[in-house]
Design a protein around this motif. Structure first.
Motif, PDB file in Angstrom:
ATOM      1  N   THR A   4       0.978  -1.298   0.055  1.00 52.81           N
ATOM      2  CA  THR A   4       0.165  -0.164  -0.001  1.00 52.81           C
ATOM      3  C   THR A   4       0.822   1.169  -0.029  1.00 52.81           C
ATOM      4  O   THR A   4       1.989   1.364   0.561  1.00 52.81           O
ATOM      5  N   ILE A   8      -4.061   4.823  -0.148  1.00 56.45           N
ATOM      6  CA  ILE A   8      -5.352   3.928   0.543  1.00 56.45           C
ATOM      7  C   ILE A   8      -5.767   5.009   1.675  1.00 56.45           C
ATOM      8  O   ILE A   8      -6.758   4.537   2.255  1.00 56.45           O
ATOM      9  N   THR A  81       3.457  -1.933   3.856  1.00 56.93           N
ATOM     10  CA  THR A  81       2.903  -0.386   3.552  1.00 56.93           C
ATOM     11  C   THR A  81       4.040   0.656   3.515  1.00 56.93           C
ATOM     12  O   THR A  81       5.147   0.561   4.385  1.00 56.93           O
ATOM     13  N   ALA A 210      -9.534   3.600  -3.569  1.00 56.00           N
ATOM     14  CA  ALA A 210      -9.236   2.380  -2.573  1.00 56.00           C
ATOM     15  C   ALA A 210     -10.606   2.048  -1.788  1.00 56.00           C
ATOM     16  O   ALA A 210     -11.112   0.983  -1.888  1.00 56.00           O
TER      17      ALA A 210
END
Ligand code: OAD
Length: 223
Positions: A4, A8, A81, A210
């Motif tokens: 991510t 997001i 992430t 997202a």
């Protein structure tokens, strides 16, 4: 494996970096996100991250963060992430690796292994680690090593499904992770404005935000 980026968290009210109203429109990355910036003007760098920490603490996970937690009912999920916010953890994801650090923590400016929780939004000049050196944000700056990348490469190379959400794939080494995913594993990108990606086998691009695209994909993957 889910990779991510800032996209997001956009629907949670956190700015991305490279969109037209993104953070790097308002700030020069070399003034606030490099070791040289910290040497030149630590108070300015500290202020920049204090403001961002404030926004993160005020933000809440959105439908995309929550949808990803449901995948854990059926899959071994690892979220890698690039984000320094903690919205995946607050949504309930159990296995989150922060490639670029976490803004809710501080680290010693002379020993990066000394990491501490920050109470509230403000890390002040004059606050020191146990060795007596100034505390800085626990984030990876441009020009610094990305200690978690070896771990992430290992996970990418074993991924049965690789999902990329809300990242411009402009920053390395994170952007190279897709190259380690097995040839036969499906790769899926969810991003409303993703740049064309060439030469990747079994790649599907979902051009949605997202908050809309992730819950739909999760529903499909859970059938
Ligand atoms: P970017 O700002 O480069 O890219 C954000 C991506 O999110 C873009 O591709 C947008 O199209 C997409 N996006 C915007 N709104 C979205 C939404 N609602 N849903 C889904 N996608 C959306 O951010 P990153 O790729 O995360 O590093 O940036 C990577 C790194 O560069 C960051 O971790 C940070 C930054 O400089 C450091 O600070 C070390």
């Amino acid at each position: 494996m889910i990779l991510t980026g800032a996209g997001i968290s956009a629907e949670s009210g956190l700015k991305t970096f490279r969109d037209s109203d993104g953070l790097w429109e308002g700030y020069d990355v070399y003034d606030v996100a490099t070791p040289e910036a910290w040497e030149r003007n630590p108070a300015l760098v500290q202020d920049f991250y204090n403001m961002r920490r404030k926004s993160v603490l005020e933000a809440k996970p959105n439908a995309a963060h929550y949808a990803l937690t449901q995948l854990e009912d059926k899959y071994d999920v690892v979220i890698i992430t690039q984000n320094v916010d903690d919205l995946h953890e607050r949504a309930g994801s159990k296995n989150v690796i922060h490639l670029h650090g976490v803004i809710t923590k501080s680290q010693s400016s002379i020993n990066a292994d000394l990491v501490y929780d920050i109470e509230g939004w403000e890390l002040k000049m004059g606050e020191t680690c146990e060795l007596g050196s100034q505390l800085r944000p626990h984030v990876v700056w441009f020009g610094e090593a990305v200690p978690m990348i070896e771990n992430a490469i290992q996970i990418a190379s074993q991924a049965d499904i690789f999902v990329i959400i809300g990242t411009s794939l402009a920053v390395y080494p994170a952007a190279s992770l897709i190259d380690y995913v097995p040839y036969s594993s499906p790769k899926i990108i969810i991003d409303p404005n993703t740049a064309p990606v060439g030469g990747i086998h079994d790649l599907k691009i979902i051009r949605e935000t997202a908050g809309t695209g992730v819950p739909k994909l999760v529903e499909e993957l859970l059938i």
